[in-house]
Structure formats: structure tokens, C-alpha cells
Design a protein around this motif. Structure first.
Motif, PDB file in Angstrom:
ATOM      1  N   ASN A 181      33.452  48.684  20.335  1.00  0.00           N
ATOM      2  CA  ASN A 181      33.662  50.114  20.128  1.00  0.00           C
ATOM      3  C   ASN A 181      34.894  50.425  19.296  1.00  0.00           C
ATOM      4  O   ASN A 181      34.951  51.457  18.627  1.00  0.00           O
ATOM      5  N   CYS A 182      35.902  49.554  19.352  1.00  0.00           N
ATOM      6  CA  CYS A 182      37.180  49.887  18.713  1.00  0.00           C
ATOM      7  C   CYS A 182      37.919  48.608  18.366  1.00  0.00           C
ATOM      8  O   CYS A 182      37.719  47.560  18.992  1.00  0.00           O
ATOM      9  N   LEU A 183      38.775  48.701  17.362  1.00  0.00           N
ATOM     10  CA  LEU A 183      39.669  47.591  17.036  1.00  0.00           C
ATOM     11  C   LEU A 183      40.827  48.106  16.205  1.00  0.00           C
ATOM     12  O   LEU A 183      40.761  49.177  15.596  1.00  0.00           O
ATOM     13  N   ASP A 184      41.891  47.331  16.197  1.00  0.00           N
ATOM     14  CA  ASP A 184      43.054  47.638  15.375  1.00  0.00           C
ATOM     15  C   ASP A 184      43.650  46.316  14.919  1.00  0.00           C
ATOM     16  O   ASP A 184      43.491  45.283  15.587  1.00  0.00           O
ATOM     17  N   SER A 185      44.314  46.339  13.782  1.00  0.00           N
ATOM     18  CA  SER A 185      44.906  45.121  13.253  1.00  0.00           C
ATOM     19  C   SER A 185      46.182  45.445  12.499  1.00  0.00           C
ATOM     20  O   SER A 185      46.235  46.418  11.736  1.00  0.00           O
ATOM     21  N   LYS A 186      47.210  44.651  12.743  1.00  0.00           N
ATOM     22  CA  LYS A 186      48.460  44.722  11.993  1.00  0.00           C
ATOM     23  C   LYS A 186      48.944  43.300  11.775  1.00  0.00           C
ATOM     24  O   LYS A 186      49.001  42.503  12.707  1.00  0.00           O
ATOM     25  N   GLU A 187      49.277  43.023  10.503  1.00  0.00           N
ATOM     26  CA  GLU A 187      49.670  41.677  10.102  1.00  0.00           C
ATOM     27  C   GLU A 187      48.582  40.693  10.535  1.00  0.00           C
ATOM     28  O   GLU A 187      47.425  40.868  10.193  1.00  0.00           O
ATOM     29  N   ALA A 188      48.893  39.660  11.325  1.00  0.00           N
ATOM     30  CA  ALA A 188      47.876  38.681  11.703  1.00  0.00           C
ATOM     31  C   ALA A 188      47.283  38.955  13.078  1.00  0.00           C
ATOM     32  O   ALA A 188      46.495  38.162  13.589  1.00  0.00           O
ATOM     33  N   ARG A 195      32.227  47.659  24.884  1.00  0.00           N
ATOM     34  CA  ARG A 195      31.439  48.199  25.989  1.00  0.00           C
ATOM     35  C   ARG A 195      31.299  47.164  27.109  1.00  0.00           C
ATOM     36  O   ARG A 195      30.941  47.510  28.248  1.00  0.00           O
ATOM     37  N   ASP A 196      31.559  45.875  26.816  1.00  0.00           N
ATOM     38  CA  ASP A 196      31.445  44.837  27.851  1.00  0.00           C
ATOM     39  C   ASP A 196      32.629  44.841  28.816  1.00  0.00           C
ATOM     40  O   ASP A 196      32.794  43.912  29.617  1.00  0.00           O
ATOM     41  N   TYR A 216      37.467  46.312  33.365  1.00  0.00           N
ATOM     42  CA  TYR A 216      36.654  46.914  34.432  1.00  0.00           C
ATOM     43  C   TYR A 216      36.177  48.317  34.067  1.00  0.00           C
ATOM     44  O   TYR A 216      35.868  49.116  34.940  1.00  0.00           O
ATOM     45  N   ASP A 217      36.118  48.618  32.794  1.00  0.00           N
ATOM     46  CA  ASP A 217      35.625  49.899  32.297  1.00  0.00           C
ATOM     47  C   ASP A 217      35.396  49.753  30.794  1.00  0.00           C
ATOM     48  O   ASP A 217      36.019  48.902  30.143  1.00  0.00           O
ATOM     49  N   ARG A 218      34.514  50.559  30.242  1.00  0.00           N
ATOM     50  CA  ARG A 218      34.268  50.511  28.805  1.00  0.00           C
ATOM     51  C   ARG A 218      35.529  50.909  28.041  1.00  0.00           C
ATOM     52  O   ARG A 218      36.206  51.861  28.404  1.00  0.00           O
ATOM     53  N   VAL A 219      35.815  50.178  26.977  1.00  0.00           N
ATOM     54  CA  VAL A 219      37.011  50.443  26.170  1.00  0.00           C
ATOM     55  C   VAL A 219      36.585  51.235  24.937  1.00  0.00           C
ATOM     56  O   VAL A 219      35.801  50.753  24.115  1.00  0.00           O
ATOM     57  N   TRP A 220      37.105  52.459  24.810  1.00  0.00           N
ATOM     58  CA  TRP A 220      36.734  53.332  23.701  1.00  0.00           C
ATOM     59  C   TRP A 220      37.726  53.280  22.546  1.00  0.00           C
ATOM     60  O   TRP A 220      37.372  53.580  21.406  1.00  0.00           O
ATOM     61  N   SER A 221      38.990  52.963  22.813  1.00  0.00           N
ATOM     62  CA  SER A 221      40.004  53.039  21.744  1.00  0.00           C
ATOM     63  C   SER A 221      41.137  52.056  22.010  1.00  0.00           C
ATOM     64  O   SER A 221      41.467  51.772  23.172  1.00  0.00           O
ATOM     65  N   VAL A 222      41.720  51.548  20.933  1.00  0.00           N
ATOM     66  CA  VAL A 222      42.902  50.686  21.014  1.00  0.00           C
ATOM     67  C   VAL A 222      43.831  51.030  19.850  1.00  0.00           C
ATOM     68  O   VAL A 222      43.380  51.513  18.809  1.00  0.00           O
ATOM     69  N   ALA A 223      45.114  50.767  20.032  1.00  0.00           N
ATOM     70  CA  ALA A 223      46.093  50.951  18.956  1.00  0.00           C
ATOM     71  C   ALA A 223      47.261  50.012  19.188  1.00  0.00           C
ATOM     72  O   ALA A 223      47.753  49.888  20.319  1.00  0.00           O
ATOM     73  N   ILE A 224      47.685  49.356  18.112  1.00  0.00           N
ATOM     74  CA  ILE A 224      48.809  48.423  18.181  1.00  0.00           C
ATOM     75  C   ILE A 224      50.097  49.172  17.851  1.00  0.00           C
ATOM     76  O   ILE A 224      50.165  49.922  16.872  1.00  0.00           O
ATOM     77  N   ASN A 225      51.124  48.960  18.673  1.00  0.00           N
ATOM     78  CA  ASN A 225      52.438  49.542  18.405  1.00  0.00           C
ATOM     79  C   ASN A 225      52.976  48.996  17.079  1.00  0.00           C
ATOM     80  O   ASN A 225      52.813  47.811  16.782  1.00  0.00           O
ATOM     81  N   PRO A 226      53.623  49.841  16.257  1.00  0.00           N
ATOM     82  CA  PRO A 226      54.175  49.355  14.978  1.00  0.00           C
ATOM     83  C   PRO A 226      55.133  48.176  15.115  1.00  0.00           C
ATOM     84  O   PRO A 226      55.321  47.409  14.173  1.00  0.00           O
TER      85      PRO A 226
END
Length: 382
Positions: A181-188, A195-196, A216-226
């Protein structure tokens, strides 16, 4: 002594007391004064107080190639809602598109492909046909992010694809059992949520996750701290714990939970870091929230409520005073001034008979692009 004969540091000080209209009138007095008034240094103080001029809260200039005087003029259009609306692209099948901008290039996901389009900034248009297409997923692309060298996408097939923007490398990351559902990437570093009911930590040097975190719940969003030291996950809030949690990257451990008064089902659909300690979230509970992540507080410090009680699918900020949000009904885009609680401007992009959420939006100094189920809309503020 004429005004133009004053020493420059004195003249800068005098002009710092003038507002936008007075400076514009002064620039019409004579050629020498126009040249001086048109300098960025004269407009910097005014630009920091306006919406979407590219001057962030810490003073960073995002658009140094555009004169500040021109950006202040555009900021007035943002504030007053003066823009030209256009449908940049259309397609027949209803999708859940995602988009990213990279200079004068727009990346747009449509089903299993990601098309790359030239932006005609002079005309405010998007090239009708993509000049490049990234493919490889067996299902629809749910999310993708751009780095300097790679395009990283997650699909409904549970796969994550890392494709070189030079098209000389493509790697498939396998691990999720259901759609990403979501992903984020910074550098490597890559963080994905699915949903799993897991979040996974990856690196560009491995095809398997370094850590799998049960959520233990569906993950809708993620964000990596700068700072790359932590990341935030937003879940569906169908369990008895906060949908917002901060995780330490090195230890893969939950540092803390944000908030305690979310009602059941109030999942978090989008997360945006504006700085290492300022976090914006939105979702099913119809609120935009600003969280202060400094150790002494780590709490919600401001809220903005969608007035029509609609789910908020996405948010963007200009790094200073402006927030743009996309809601779930009739393609409504709202502009907010952080210094106020009421909505500043709103635009309905879909018709009264065909309702579509705004799945993703992106802003530049002069344009707002919004992706709906069957259309990509462009709002030109020049």
C-alpha cells in the motif's frame, strides 16, 4: 540627496518597511529604482510571509532560478484562488493513480505502468503521450517514489521493483504476501507497508528485507524522517492501539505512539515530514494534524478539519505556510494557511454526477497537479 543615491544598506532598510503594492509602485519611478527593487533581497522578507513562494521556514530557497518578485505575484494568486483549471490527461478505466514531479518531468502511475511525461511549463500543459514507460508489475502500481538514481514502486502483486532511471538495472524485492500500500525511500533505505499487516525495512543492496515488523493491522502510509534515524507508520486503526507509531531504524523498535483519541477505523492515509520534528498526517477521520516530534512534546499541536466531513487522501506542504489537501468526494482540493483554522480556498475538480477522490496531488511555485480516478488536473497560478 535623491532616494536612489542612498547607500545600498540604508536603502534596503528603508524598503523593508514597504508592502508589496508600494514596492511595485516604487519600481515604476525610474530605471535605476526598478533595477534595485527587482532584486531578490528586497522581496525576501515579504516572500517568507506569503504562500508557496519557495522560501521554507528555515530560510531555504527551493526555486532560486525564479525571481522572488515574480513568486510573490504568484503567491497572491494562490491566496486569492486566481488560477486557470485544465484537464491535463484523461483515461477511460477508473484507477487509483499516484504521481511525482522531478523538475519539468511528471511521473504518473496508470494500472501496472508508470508513464513519464514532459511538462510544458510555458503553456501549463502535460505532454499527451509518455516519452518513457516503466513496467514490470503484474498488478496495479499502488505507490512509487523517486530518488536521484532510481524509481521504486510497490504493487498490488506484493512486489517492490527498484528500476534505474538510466534503465540499466532492475531489481525485484520479494517478501510481502499482499499488496504494497505504501513505501518511502531515502538514500539507500526503503520502508514499505502492506495489507499483509507488516512493515519491512530494505536496503538497495539486498533483495530480501533486513527486518520485518508485525503491525497487526493494515499499513496505509509510511514516511522516513529526514535524519534517516526513524520512520513513521500509519495503520487502518482497526485494532486497539494508535494508528500512528514512530520506529527506530537501527533497533527496529517502536519509539512511541502518537495520539490516543483516534476512533476505530480512523486510519492514516498520508504522512508528510516537513522537518525532522514536524510531521503532517491525514486520513479517514477528516483532520489534517501537525505533530511536534521533539522529545519534550511529541504531541499534536494544530488541527485543520475538512468542513464537509470527507476522508482526506493526500496532503502536501510548501515547507512554510501552505497546506494542500485532496478529499474523497467530488475531487475537492483545499488550500490552507497554517496560521488560520479555516480553509483558504477550495476547488471541485470532478462533476456533481461523477465523484472521485483526489488520490494524489503535487505543487510547484506555479502549478498544482491533482490525480483523480480518470483524469489528471492542472491548476495554473501564473
Amino acid at each position: 540627496m535623491l532616494l536612489s543615491q542612498l547607500p545600498e544598506d540604508v536603502l534596503y532598510h528603508v524598503l523593508s518597511y514597504l508592502d508589496c503594492r508600494s514596492l511595485s509602485r516604487l519600481s515604476q519611478a525610474c530605471t535605476s529604482m526598478r533595477r534595485f527593487v527587482n532584486r531578490d533581497a528586497v522581496w525576501r522578507k515579504i516572500a517568507k510571509e506569503r504562500l508557496n513562494t519557495g522560501i521554507t521556514r528555515n530560510g531555504t530557497d527551493i526555486y532560486p532560478h525564479i525571481p522572488l518578485k515574480e513568486r510573490v505575484r504568484r503567491a497572491q494568486n494562490w491566496c486569492h484562488g486566481s488560477c486557470r483549471k485544465a484537464v491535463a490527461l484523461k483515461w477511460k478505466t477508473k484507477l487509483m493513480p499516484w504521481l511525482q514531479l522531478d523538475g519539468d518531468v511528471l511521473f504518473l502511475s496508470q494500472a501496472a505502468d508508470i508513464g513519464v511525461y514532459h511538462l510544458r511549463q510555458d503553456l501549463g500543459r502535460v505532454q499527451h503521450s509518455p516519452f518513457e514507460v516503466y513496467s514490470g508489475h503484474k498488478g496495479d502500481v499502488c505507490r512509487f517514489v523517486l530518488t536521484d538514481s532510481c524509481l521504486i514502486s510497490g504493487g498490488s502483486d506484493g512486489k517492490i521493483l527498484v528500476q534505474s532511471r538510466r534503465r540499466d538495472m532492475a531489481v525485484e524485492l520479494s517478501g510481502h504476501k499482499e499488496e504494497v500500500n505504501c513505501l518511502d525511500s531515502k538514500e539507500a533505505l526503503i520502508i514499505s507497508g502492506s495489507r499483509d499487516q507488516t512493515a519491512r525495512i530494505w536496503t538497495l543492496t539486498s533483495t530480501t528485507p533486513t527486518v520485518t515488523i508485525p503491525m497487526y493491522d493494515r499499513v496505509w502510509s509510511v514516511a522516513i524522517n529526514p535524519t534517516l534515524s526513524s520512520f513513521v507508520t500509519g495503520t487502518a486503526c482497526c485494532k486497539n492501539f494508535s494508528p500512528l507509531r514512530i520506529w527506530d531504524v537501527e533497533r527496529s523498535a517502536c519509539v512511541c505512539s502518537l495520539g490516543s483519541e483516534f476512533r476505530r477505523g480512523a486510519g492514516v492515509l498520508d504522512i508528510v515530514f516537513e522537518s525532522p520534528f514536524q510531521l503532517f498526517t491525514c486520513g479517514y477521520d477528516t483532520f489534517i494534524r501537525l505533530w511536534d516530534l521533539r522529545l519534550s512534546t511529541q504531541k499534536c499541536v494544530m488541527e485543520w478539519e475538512e468542513p464537509h466531513d470527507s476522508t482526506l487522501y493526500c496532503i502536501q506542504t510548501d515547507g512554510n505556510h501552505m497546506i494542500a489537501s485532496g478529499s474523497s468526494y467530488y475531487g475537492v482540493v483545499r488550500l490552507w494557511d497554517k496560521r488560520k483554522t479555516e480553509c483558504l480556498q477550495f476547488f471541485q475538480l470532478s462533476s456533481d454526477t461523477v465523484s472521485s477522490p483526489v488520490y494524489c496531488l503535487r505543487i510547484t511555485s506555479s502549478h498544482l497537479y491533482a490525480a483523480l480516478a480518470t483524469t489528471l488536473h492542472s491548476l495554473d497560478y501564473r
